[in-house]
Design an enzyme around this catalytic site. Structure first.
Site, PDB file in Angstrom:
ATOM      1  N   ARG A  26       6.304  21.939 -27.311  1.00 52.11           N
ATOM      2  CA  ARG A  26       5.572  20.773 -27.862  1.00 52.11           C
ATOM      3  C   ARG A  26       6.343  19.471 -27.705  1.00 52.11           C
ATOM      4  NH1 ARG A  26       4.483  24.629 -31.617  1.00 52.11           N
ATOM      5  NH2 ARG A  26       2.386  25.467 -31.399  1.00 52.11           N
ATOM      6  N   LYS A  41       4.121   7.221 -18.899  1.00 58.20           N
ATOM      7  CA  LYS A  41       2.944   7.935 -18.383  1.00 58.20           C
ATOM      8  C   LYS A  41       3.440   9.107 -17.554  1.00 58.20           C
ATOM      9  CE  LYS A  41      -0.777   4.626 -17.657  1.00 58.20           C
ATOM     10  NZ  LYS A  41      -1.623   4.079 -16.586  1.00 58.20           N
ATOM     11  N   GLU A  58       4.811  -2.981  -5.135  1.00 62.68           N
ATOM     12  CA  GLU A  58       4.757  -3.089  -6.604  1.00 62.68           C
ATOM     13  C   GLU A  58       5.619  -4.271  -7.066  1.00 62.68           C
ATOM     14  OE1 GLU A  58       2.718  -1.368  -8.378  1.00 62.68           O
ATOM     15  OE2 GLU A  58       2.446   0.601  -7.439  1.00 62.68           O
ATOM     16  N   LYS A 104       7.699  -4.864 -16.781  1.00 63.53           N
ATOM     17  CA  LYS A 104       7.004  -3.630 -17.169  1.00 63.53           C
ATOM     18  C   LYS A 104       7.304  -3.292 -18.629  1.00 63.53           C
ATOM     19  CE  LYS A 104       5.103   0.679 -16.207  1.00 63.53           C
ATOM     20  NZ  LYS A 104       4.696   1.686 -15.239  1.00 63.53           N
ATOM     21  N   GLU A 161      -2.225   1.761 -22.905  1.00 61.21           N
ATOM     22  CA  GLU A 161      -3.211   1.116 -22.036  1.00 61.21           C
ATOM     23  C   GLU A 161      -4.584   0.952 -22.674  1.00 61.21           C
ATOM     24  OE1 GLU A 161      -2.888   2.134 -17.900  1.00 61.21           O
ATOM     25  OE2 GLU A 161      -4.824   1.179 -17.454  1.00 61.21           O
ATOM     26  N   ARG A 164      -1.884  -3.645 -20.814  1.00 62.62           N
ATOM     27  CA  ARG A 164      -1.230  -2.814 -19.790  1.00 62.62           C
ATOM     28  C   ARG A 164      -2.079  -2.720 -18.516  1.00 62.62           C
ATOM     29  NH1 ARG A 164       2.343   2.728 -20.773  1.00 62.62           N
ATOM     30  NH2 ARG A 164       2.750   3.130 -18.583  1.00 62.62           N
ATOM     31  N   ASN A 178      -2.573  -2.905 -13.092  1.00 64.89           N
ATOM     32  CA  ASN A 178      -3.459  -2.343 -12.062  1.00 64.89           C
ATOM     33  C   ASN A 178      -3.972  -3.390 -11.077  1.00 64.89           C
ATOM     34  OD1 ASN A 178      -3.321   0.317 -13.008  1.00 64.89           O
ATOM     35  ND2 ASN A 178      -4.772  -0.193 -14.645  1.00 64.89           N
ATOM     36  N   HIS A 191      -5.146  -2.407  -7.644  1.00 67.84           N
ATOM     37  CA  HIS A 191      -5.237  -0.949  -7.630  1.00 67.84           C
ATOM     38  C   HIS A 191      -6.676  -0.431  -7.586  1.00 67.84           C
ATOM     39  CE1 HIS A 191      -0.997  -1.177  -8.322  1.00 67.84           C
ATOM     40  NE2 HIS A 191      -0.858   0.115  -8.510  1.00 67.84           N
ATOM     41  N   HIS A 219      -6.576   2.285  -5.015  1.00 70.00           N
ATOM     42  CA  HIS A 219      -6.818   3.701  -5.349  1.00 70.00           C
ATOM     43  C   HIS A 219      -7.995   4.257  -4.559  1.00 70.00           C
ATOM     44  CE1 HIS A 219      -4.651   3.557  -9.509  1.00 70.00           C
ATOM     45  NE2 HIS A 219      -3.850   3.977  -8.561  1.00 70.00           N
ATOM     46  N   HIS A 228       1.255   4.870  -1.324  1.00 69.38           N
ATOM     47  CA  HIS A 228       0.631   4.097  -2.404  1.00 69.38           C
ATOM     48  C   HIS A 228       0.771   2.577  -2.185  1.00 69.38           C
ATOM     49  CE1 HIS A 228      -0.794   3.082  -6.355  1.00 69.38           C
ATOM     50  NE2 HIS A 228       0.348   2.485  -6.651  1.00 69.38           N
TER      51      HIS A 228
HETATM   52  N1  LIG Z   1       3.858   7.294 -14.251  1.00 70.86           N
HETATM   53  C1  LIG Z   1       3.563   6.115 -13.764  1.00 70.86           C
HETATM   54  O1  LIG Z   1       3.444   5.129 -14.501  1.00 70.86           O
HETATM   55  C2  LIG Z   1       3.384   5.963 -12.281  1.00 70.86           C
HETATM   56  C3  LIG Z   1       3.283   4.686 -11.717  1.00 70.86           C
HETATM   57  C4  LIG Z   1       3.188   4.576 -10.334  1.00 70.86           C
HETATM   58  C5  LIG Z   1       3.180   5.720  -9.560  1.00 70.86           C
HETATM   59  N2  LIG Z   1       3.275   6.961 -10.131  1.00 70.86           N
HETATM   60  C6  LIG Z   1       3.292   8.194  -9.321  1.00 70.86           C
HETATM   61  O2  LIG Z   1       4.450   8.173  -8.511  1.00 70.86           O
HETATM   62  C7  LIG Z   1       4.237   9.000  -7.384  1.00 70.86           C
HETATM   63  C8  LIG Z   1       4.793   8.323  -6.151  1.00 70.86           C
HETATM   64  O3  LIG Z   1       6.168   8.120  -6.321  1.00 70.86           O
HETATM   65  P1  LIG Z   1       7.133   7.816  -5.077  1.00 70.86           P
HETATM   66  O4  LIG Z   1       6.534   6.778  -4.238  1.00 70.86           O
HETATM   67  O5  LIG Z   1       8.474   7.614  -5.637  1.00 70.86           O
HETATM   68  O6  LIG Z   1       7.015   9.158  -4.223  1.00 70.86           O
HETATM   69  P2  LIG Z   1       7.898  10.504  -4.119  1.00 70.86           P
HETATM   70  O7  LIG Z   1       8.437  10.896  -5.426  1.00 70.86           O
HETATM   71  O8  LIG Z   1       7.059  11.495  -3.401  1.00 70.86           O
HETATM   72  O9  LIG Z   1       9.100  10.063  -3.169  1.00 70.86           O
HETATM   73  C9  LIG Z   1       8.815   9.679  -1.845  1.00 70.86           C
HETATM   74  C10 LIG Z   1       9.621  10.480  -0.830  1.00 70.86           C
HETATM   75  O10 LIG Z   1      10.961  10.003  -0.814  1.00 70.86           O
HETATM   76  C11 LIG Z   1      11.887  11.072  -0.987  1.00 70.86           C
HETATM   77  N3  LIG Z   1      13.026  10.482  -1.698  1.00 70.86           N
HETATM   78  C12 LIG Z   1      13.104  10.137  -2.997  1.00 70.86           C
HETATM   79  N4  LIG Z   1      14.246   9.498  -3.249  1.00 70.86           N
HETATM   80  C13 LIG Z   1      14.938   9.464  -2.101  1.00 70.86           C
HETATM   81  C14 LIG Z   1      16.190   8.907  -1.723  1.00 70.86           C
HETATM   82  N5  LIG Z   1      16.951   8.230  -2.590  1.00 70.86           N
HETATM   83  N6  LIG Z   1      16.601   9.065  -0.436  1.00 70.86           N
HETATM   84  C15 LIG Z   1      15.822   9.713   0.476  1.00 70.86           C
HETATM   85  N7  LIG Z   1      14.607  10.221   0.179  1.00 70.86           N
HETATM   86  C16 LIG Z   1      14.175  10.094  -1.090  1.00 70.86           C
HETATM   87  C17 LIG Z   1      11.119  12.114  -1.742  1.00 70.86           C
HETATM   88  O11 LIG Z   1      11.646  13.400  -1.522  1.00 70.86           O
HETATM   89  C18 LIG Z   1       9.728  11.967  -1.133  1.00 70.86           C
HETATM   90  O12 LIG Z   1       9.652  12.676   0.076  1.00 70.86           O
HETATM   91  C19 LIG Z   1       2.741   9.255  -7.310  1.00 70.86           C
HETATM   92  O13 LIG Z   1       2.474  10.589  -7.681  1.00 70.86           O
HETATM   93  C20 LIG Z   1       2.164   8.303  -8.348  1.00 70.86           C
HETATM   94  O14 LIG Z   1       0.985   8.797  -8.960  1.00 70.86           O
HETATM   95  C21 LIG Z   1       3.379   7.088 -11.484  1.00 70.86           C
HETATM   96 ZN   LIG Z   2       0.886   1.322  -8.297  1.00 69.33          ZN
END
Ligand SMILES: NC(=O)c1ccc[n+]([C@@H]2O[C@H](COP(=O)([O-])OP(=O)(O)OC[C@H]3O[C@@H](n4cnc5c(N)ncnc54)[C@H](O)[C@@H]3O)[C@@H](O)[C@H]2O)c1
Ligand SMILES: [Zn+2]
Length: 365
Positions: A121, A143, A185, A227, A237, A241, A245, A248, A252, A265
């Site tokens: 939990r 999130k 971003e 942020k 949100e 917040r 977006n 987006h 999206h 993204h």
């Molecule tokens: N929670 C939130 O508020 C929020 C906000 C925006 C996005 N997201 C989520 O984030 C995700 C995307 O995140 P991302 O863009 O970081 O993608 P990711 O986590 O898939 O990383 C991108 C790629 O880079 C590689 N990588 C990571 N760090 C590295 C490093 N230092 N050196 C070499 N390679 C590295 C990873 O293995 C992966 O292949 C999506 O699922 C999205 O929905 C969440």
């Molecule tokens: Zn985004």
């Protein structure tokens, strides 16, 4: 080291930003007063690079870390990964005072955060983001969640980390396409909240593209401050917040109608933000000169500034926008800019204006 505080009452925490911070993780965890058992959740690209250092610093401070790795990429953000993590945590006998470390990009952060939110939990977790996107966006704000076949992020929760540790050196190994995607971003924060940041980005973009530590530190810290400020006002949100977006709605939808891997993204929200700027010019009087500055900055950052869609694709884009979970009552609402640095949310936009904006993105990109 720079410190940004996220003000959320009892759930407040710090974001620490600087080069080489990974080595200090153990000491930072001691300060949080957590139990000895912990799990590092990472992916198979990140773990070989950084898990060794992370394990070492934790063990030096008396922690007993278990390393769990998941495949790299969006497919790891699934309930089957969650299940596999639960089984490992239970076998390692993690208990209520134990904690989880998310070591990786947004995928690992969202997954590990969701595991932490639900195991027993809810146990504590620490974000150690290693992508630019994760450092300026996904690791902050609580999130967490995973995807279903039916769509992205459909299962999740709000669970704030106890600490976010951004080691800027980890960004050195990030592939250039991923790095630029994170810049989309960064530019967004300038547009929604900070005209000075936007101007700084225009001036310092070459240094930022070179990943120069000083510029990176200033910019990442400023994005985190924005942020943190927005999340501090509206954790779940229900209001402000939503300004995060910006760009987006179309972004999206573009991701949803494209096959997996076509757009990262940041690559989808770049034309999304330019289209939102074009709509803003028509609805809120955003000056044409500022629309041009926005388009040019994305282009200089090596991000897509143009979008060519067939008639069928455009129809699908509209369908996808109406299906977005942030649409209520079938109405598409936008965040729009009055000026660079000032936006308004909840803007109803007639379909015709969206078409005009998409035409402009197609022709002027
Ligand atoms: N929670 C939130 O508020 C929020 C906000 C925006 C996005 N997201 C989520 O984030 C995700 C995307 O995140 P991302 O863009 O970081 O993608 P990711 O986590 O898939 O990383 C991108 C790629 O880079 C590689 N990588 C990571 N760090 C590295 C490093 N230092 N050196 C070499 N390679 C590295 C990873 O293995 C992966 O292949 C999506 O699922 C999205 O929905 C969440
Ligand atoms: Zn985004």
């Amino acid at each position: 080291m720079r410190i940004v505080h996220v003000r959320l009452g009892a759930r407040s925490y710090d974001i620490k930003i600087g080069p080489g911070l990974l080595k200090q993780l153990g000491r930072e965890c001691v300060r949080l007063g957590l139990g000895h058992r912990c799990a590092i959740i990472s992916d198979r690209k990140v773990a070989p690079r950084f898990a060794g250092v992370v394990r070492k610093t934790l063990m030096q401070e008396g922690f007993k870390p278990l390393l769990i790795t998941v495949p790299a990429g969006e497919t790891a953000k699934s309930l089957s990964s969650v299940h596999a993590c639960y089984d490992r945590l239970a076998a390692h006998r993690l208990e209520r005072k134990s904690f989880i470390i998310a070591l990786g990009g947004g995928v690992v952060g969202d997954l590990a955060g969701f595991v932490a939110a639900t195991y027993l939990r809810g146990i504590a977790f620490v974000q150690v983001p290693t992508t630019l996107l994760a450092q300026v966006d996904s690791s902050v704000g609580g999130k967490v969640g995973v995807n279903l076949k039916a769509g992205k992020n459909l299962v999740g929760s709000f669970h704030q980390p106890r600490l976010v540790l951004c080691d800027l050196k980890t960004l050195n190994t990030l592939p250039v396409r991923e790095y630029r995607s994170g810049l989309a971003e960064v530019i967004k924060y300038g547009i929604i909240h900070d005209a000075d940041l936007f101007a700084r980005l225009e001036r310092d973009l070459p240094r930022l593209l070179n990943r120069e530590p000083k510029t990176l530190a200033t910019v990442v810290a400023r994005c985190c401050e924005i942020k943190a400020d927005v999340v501090g006002q509206d954790e779940t949100e229900s209001g402000v917040r939503a300004i995060l977006n910006f760009g987006h709605t179309i972004g999206h939808a573009l991701e949803a109608i494209s096959s997996y891997g076509t757009y990262l993204h940041g690559e989808a929200i770049s034309p999304g933000q330019i289209a939102a700027a074009e709509i803003s010019a028509r609805m809120l009087g955003l000056p044409a000169r500022e629309v041009d500055r926005i388009r040019l900055l994305f282009r200089r950052a090596g991000l897509p500034a143009q979008l060519r869609l067939s008639t069928v694709q455009r129809r699908k884009l509209f369908e996808a926008m109406r299906l977005d979970k942030k649409v209520s009552g079938g109405e598409i609402k936008f965040v729009l800019a009055r000026r660079i640095g000032r936006v308004e949310r909840g803007q109803r936009v007639p379909d015709q204006l969206i078409h005009e904006a998409l035409d402009a993105v197609e022709n002027r990109g």
